[in-house]
Write a protein that holds these residues in place. Structure first.
Motif, PDB file in Angstrom:
ATOM      1  N   ILE A 200       0.848  -1.364  -0.117  1.00 50.81           N
ATOM      2  CA  ILE A 200      -0.101   0.044  -0.131  1.00 50.81           C
ATOM      3  C   ILE A 200       0.893   1.070   0.007  1.00 50.81           C
ATOM      4  O   ILE A 200       0.512   2.320  -0.592  1.00 50.81           O
ATOM      5  CB  ILE A 200      -1.127  -0.016   1.346  1.00 50.81           C
ATOM      6  CG1 ILE A 200      -2.111  -1.051   1.014  1.00 50.81           C
ATOM      7  CG2 ILE A 200      -1.851   1.464   1.365  1.00 50.81           C
ATOM      8  CD1 ILE A 200      -2.926  -1.432   2.282  1.00 50.81           C
ATOM      9  N   GLY A 201       2.012   1.362   0.815  1.00 49.96           N
ATOM     10  CA  GLY A 201       2.716   2.533   0.837  1.00 49.96           C
ATOM     11  C   GLY A 201       2.546   3.218   1.985  1.00 49.96           C
ATOM     12  O   GLY A 201       1.784   2.941   2.957  1.00 49.96           O
ATOM     13  N   PRO A 202       2.936   4.446   2.092  1.00 50.83           N
ATOM     14  CA  PRO A 202       3.054   5.391   3.401  1.00 50.83           C
ATOM     15  C   PRO A 202       1.555   5.435   3.778  1.00 50.83           C
ATOM     16  O   PRO A 202       1.110   5.871   4.713  1.00 50.83           O
ATOM     17  CB  PRO A 202       3.769   6.445   3.307  1.00 50.83           C
ATOM     18  CG  PRO A 202       3.962   6.423   1.735  1.00 50.83           C
ATOM     19  CD  PRO A 202       3.927   5.150   1.198  1.00 50.83           C
ATOM     20  N   ALA A 203       0.791   6.033   2.803  1.00 48.63           N
ATOM     21  CA  ALA A 203      -0.705   6.523   3.009  1.00 48.63           C
ATOM     22  C   ALA A 203      -0.787   7.616   4.122  1.00 48.63           C
ATOM     23  O   ALA A 203      -1.325   7.532   4.897  1.00 48.63           O
ATOM     24  CB  ALA A 203      -1.636   5.166   3.565  1.00 48.63           C
ATOM     25  N   PRO A 235      -3.718   2.321 -11.526  1.00 53.61           N
ATOM     26  CA  PRO A 235      -2.510   2.798 -12.485  1.00 53.61           C
ATOM     27  C   PRO A 235      -1.270   2.874 -11.453  1.00 53.61           C
ATOM     28  O   PRO A 235      -1.540   3.035 -10.384  1.00 53.61           O
ATOM     29  CB  PRO A 235      -3.240   4.240 -12.648  1.00 53.61           C
ATOM     30  CG  PRO A 235      -4.640   4.333 -12.769  1.00 53.61           C
ATOM     31  CD  PRO A 235      -5.077   3.174 -11.880  1.00 53.61           C
ATOM     32  N   ASP A 236      -0.217   2.828 -12.256  1.00 53.30           N
ATOM     33  CA  ASP A 236       1.164   2.893 -11.400  1.00 53.30           C
ATOM     34  C   ASP A 236       1.250   4.060 -10.459  1.00 53.30           C
ATOM     35  O   ASP A 236       1.894   4.149  -9.552  1.00 53.30           O
ATOM     36  CB  ASP A 236       2.239   2.767 -12.097  1.00 53.30           C
ATOM     37  CG  ASP A 236       2.421   1.371 -12.973  1.00 53.30           C
ATOM     38  OD1 ASP A 236       1.742   0.272 -12.335  1.00 53.30           O
ATOM     39  OD2 ASP A 236       2.825   1.089 -13.791  1.00 53.30           O
ATOM     40  N   ASP A 237       0.529   5.180 -10.881  1.00 51.62           N
ATOM     41  CA  ASP A 237       0.824   6.420 -10.337  1.00 51.62           C
ATOM     42  C   ASP A 237      -0.255   6.740  -9.039  1.00 51.62           C
ATOM     43  O   ASP A 237      -0.506   7.806  -8.584  1.00 51.62           O
ATOM     44  CB  ASP A 237       0.929   7.770 -11.212  1.00 51.62           C
ATOM     45  CG  ASP A 237      -0.333   7.717 -12.312  1.00 51.62           C
ATOM     46  OD1 ASP A 237      -1.037   6.663 -12.270  1.00 51.62           O
ATOM     47  OD2 ASP A 237      -0.315   8.689 -12.678  1.00 51.62           O
ATOM     48  N   THR A 238      -1.158   5.666  -8.686  1.00 48.88           N
ATOM     49  CA  THR A 238      -1.945   5.964  -8.032  1.00 48.88           C
ATOM     50  C   THR A 238      -1.540   6.314  -6.767  1.00 48.88           C
ATOM     51  O   THR A 238      -0.445   5.728  -6.062  1.00 48.88           O
ATOM     52  CB  THR A 238      -2.771   4.582  -7.636  1.00 48.88           C
ATOM     53  OG1 THR A 238      -3.483   4.328  -9.130  1.00 48.88           O
ATOM     54  CG2 THR A 238      -3.866   4.795  -6.580  1.00 48.88           C
ATOM     55  N   PRO A 239      -1.981   7.481  -6.097  1.00 44.97           N
ATOM     56  CA  PRO A 239      -1.194   7.955  -4.596  1.00 44.97           C
ATOM     57  C   PRO A 239      -1.679   6.804  -3.559  1.00 44.97           C
ATOM     58  O   PRO A 239      -2.899   6.023  -3.539  1.00 44.97           O
ATOM     59  CB  PRO A 239      -2.057   9.081  -4.353  1.00 44.97           C
ATOM     60  CG  PRO A 239      -2.694   9.549  -5.703  1.00 44.97           C
ATOM     61  CD  PRO A 239      -2.942   8.282  -6.339  1.00 44.97           C
ATOM     62  N   ASP A 242      -5.055   6.552  -1.791  1.00 50.17           N
ATOM     63  CA  ASP A 242      -6.066   5.902  -2.719  1.00 50.17           C
ATOM     64  C   ASP A 242      -5.745   4.507  -2.792  1.00 50.17           C
ATOM     65  O   ASP A 242      -6.916   3.792  -2.858  1.00 50.17           O
ATOM     66  CB  ASP A 242      -5.776   6.588  -4.099  1.00 50.17           C
ATOM     67  CG  ASP A 242      -6.399   8.058  -4.138  1.00 50.17           C
ATOM     68  OD1 ASP A 242      -7.025   8.479  -3.179  1.00 50.17           O
ATOM     69  OD2 ASP A 242      -6.278   8.666  -5.093  1.00 50.17           O
ATOM     70  N   LYS A 243      -4.656   3.931  -2.784  1.00 48.60           N
ATOM     71  CA  LYS A 243      -4.401   2.576  -2.680  1.00 48.60           C
ATOM     72  C   LYS A 243      -5.119   2.109  -1.565  1.00 48.60           C
ATOM     73  O   LYS A 243      -5.678   0.854  -1.520  1.00 48.60           O
ATOM     74  CB  LYS A 243      -2.966   2.032  -2.628  1.00 48.60           C
ATOM     75  CG  LYS A 243      -2.460   2.456  -4.199  1.00 48.60           C
ATOM     76  CD  LYS A 243      -0.750   2.025  -4.204  1.00 48.60           C
ATOM     77  CE  LYS A 243      -0.121   2.411  -5.333  1.00 48.60           C
ATOM     78  NZ  LYS A 243       1.202   1.904  -5.271  1.00 48.60           N
ATOM     79  N   PHE A 244      -4.910   2.679  -0.367  1.00 45.73           N
ATOM     80  CA  PHE A 244      -5.203   2.130   0.886  1.00 45.73           C
ATOM     81  C   PHE A 244      -7.107   2.053   0.835  1.00 45.73           C
ATOM     82  O   PHE A 244      -7.517   0.902   1.189  1.00 45.73           O
ATOM     83  CB  PHE A 244      -5.030   3.015   2.116  1.00 45.73           C
ATOM     84  CG  PHE A 244      -5.676   2.343   3.581  1.00 45.73           C
ATOM     85  CD1 PHE A 244      -5.234   1.860   4.290  1.00 45.73           C
ATOM     86  CD2 PHE A 244      -7.099   3.077   3.840  1.00 45.73           C
ATOM     87  CE1 PHE A 244      -5.708   1.364   5.261  1.00 45.73           C
ATOM     88  CE2 PHE A 244      -7.522   2.851   4.782  1.00 45.73           C
ATOM     89  CZ  PHE A 244      -6.972   1.940   5.882  1.00 45.73           C
ATOM     90  N   GLN A 245      -7.605   3.054   0.261  1.00 45.49           N
ATOM     91  CA  GLN A 245      -9.093   3.050   0.307  1.00 45.49           C
ATOM     92  C   GLN A 245      -9.432   1.972  -0.656  1.00 45.49           C
ATOM     93  O   GLN A 245     -10.559   1.296  -0.383  1.00 45.49           O
ATOM     94  CB  GLN A 245      -9.517   4.445  -0.358  1.00 45.49           C
ATOM     95  CG  GLN A 245      -9.138   5.574   0.583  1.00 45.49           C
ATOM     96  CD  GLN A 245      -9.718   5.476   1.939  1.00 45.49           C
ATOM     97  OE1 GLN A 245     -10.868   4.696   2.049  1.00 45.49           O
ATOM     98  NE2 GLN A 245      -9.479   6.557   2.702  1.00 45.49           N
ATOM     99  N   ALA A 246      -8.784   1.629  -1.758  1.00 44.80           N
ATOM    100  CA  ALA A 246      -9.260   0.640  -2.716  1.00 44.80           C
ATOM    101  C   ALA A 246      -9.079  -0.892  -1.764  1.00 44.80           C
ATOM    102  O   ALA A 246     -10.055  -1.688  -2.152  1.00 44.80           O
ATOM    103  CB  ALA A 246      -8.306   0.543  -3.907  1.00 44.80           C
ATOM    104  N   VAL A 247      -8.007  -0.745  -1.267  1.00 46.50           N
ATOM    105  CA  VAL A 247      -7.864  -2.194  -0.577  1.00 46.50           C
ATOM    106  C   VAL A 247      -8.820  -2.386   0.475  1.00 46.50           C
ATOM    107  O   VAL A 247      -9.446  -3.499   0.716  1.00 46.50           O
ATOM    108  CB  VAL A 247      -6.367  -2.300  -0.043  1.00 46.50           C
ATOM    109  CG1 VAL A 247      -6.085  -3.647   0.811  1.00 46.50           C
ATOM    110  CG2 VAL A 247      -5.412  -2.278  -1.170  1.00 46.50           C
TER     111      VAL A 247
END
Length: 328
Positions: A200-203, A235-239, A242-247
């Protein structure tokens, strides 16, 4: 400077840009003065050495120690490198001598060092002889002033510090947190499966409550598998936020489907008499049970059953009710 003084409310201060100001560095330890002019000269030389900024080849600096950022090589590093190209390095990094000659270990300034490795040239660095505890506190406080870590980055940093054997007081001072604050971060990170945060990353902007809600889902669904499938479609450049919310959304939907009773597929059984001849078809579905007797195959039995089916069904119902009443 004591560790308690170094931990003053650092997270309430706004992040500062590379070009704005230099963070104060720890004061060098004071040595006892020697008598006469020799002692004064010795003290002066020590002070000059302790406070001087050196130009060091980046290849001489090892990026060891605990990392307090999930993402180091990202667009912000490129922006920082461009700023340094235009204005020069305004804020020095801090290093400490390595056990190997002419080599150093990074204390803080990992982002600046990464940016200068892109621009080329030497890096301006303050050299301090610090033990592991003092180095960790300096790293945590200075980096927090530069770019406030996200909740989950702090949580991972706490986990790494604990696994490395740092004492609770040192961990609290490094991040400017109370004992309860450290506990709040630790409870969440311990519930999350390995590898999920890295996906997910730092979010930034996602706090303890939201990460806690996601962690609670780990007992019901496989968060890592859901994250891999969900993020592969983005997309690769998804913040990262936003990745957190999608997961989280995908995991919540998966849990909701799992909470529902599974749909029973229609189960059909052929009922045969003792001679092996087909007598009827029994179909058990999700909402009904059906017994079908084909008149063509059993005309006489079909006629007999038609005349008695209501009475027979009521008899079976009364038998079931009596058996349930007696507890048998």
């Amino acid at each position: 400077m004591g560790a308690s003084l170094m931990a003053r409310n650092i997270f309430n201060q706004p992040p500062k840009d590379e070009t704005e100001r230099a963070a104060p560095s720890p004061a060098p330890p004071k040595a006892a003065k020697l008598p006469g002019s020799v002692g004064g000269l010795r003290d002066s030389l020590r002070e000059i050495t302790a406070n001087s900024i050196r130009d060091i080849d980046p290849d001489q600096i090892d990026m060891d120690g605990l990392r307090d950022r999930l993402v180091l090589e990202d667009s912000s590093i490129d922006e920082l490198a461009e700023s340094i190209r235009k204005h020069g390095q305004q804020v020095p990094i801090m290093v400490r001598p390595s056990a190997q000659p002419d080599r150093y270990r990074i204390v803080y300034g990992r982002r600046r060092l990464a940016a200068i490795r892109k621009t080329g040239g030497t890096v301006k660095a303050i050299v301090r002889t610090l033990d592991d505890d003092a180095s960790l506190i300096a790293q945590g406080q200075e980096n927090n002033l530069r770019l406030d870590p996200s909740f989950i980055e702090k949580s991972l940093f706490i986990k790494e510090m604990q696994e490395a054997g740092y004492k609770p007081g040192v961990i609290q001072d490094a991040l400017g947190l109370t004992r309860q604050g450290v506990s709040n971060h630790r409870v969440v990170i311990e519930q999350l499966p390995d590898g999920l945060v890295q996906l997910i990353g730092p979010a930034h902007g996602i706090g303890r409550r939201q990460w806690g809600d996601l962690a609670a889902l780990s007992a019901k669904v496989d968060l890592v598998d859901i994250a891999k499938e969900t993020l592969a479609a983005l997309p690769d450049d998804t913040p990262s936020s936003d990745k957190f919310q999608a997961v989280y959304s995908a995991s919540s939907r998966k849990k909701a489907r799992g909470d529902k009773k599974p749909t029973t597929r229609d189960l059909t059984t052929i009922i045969k008499d003792k001679d092996g001849n087909s007598l009827a078809t029994l179909t058990v579905a999700d909402k009904a049970i059906a017994i079908k007797v084909t008149k063509k195959d059993n005309p006489e039995f079909s006629q007999w059953l038609e005349e008695r089916v209501e009475a027979t069904l009521l008899q079976l119902f009364d038998q079931w009710r009596n058996e349930r009443g007696t507890g048998s």
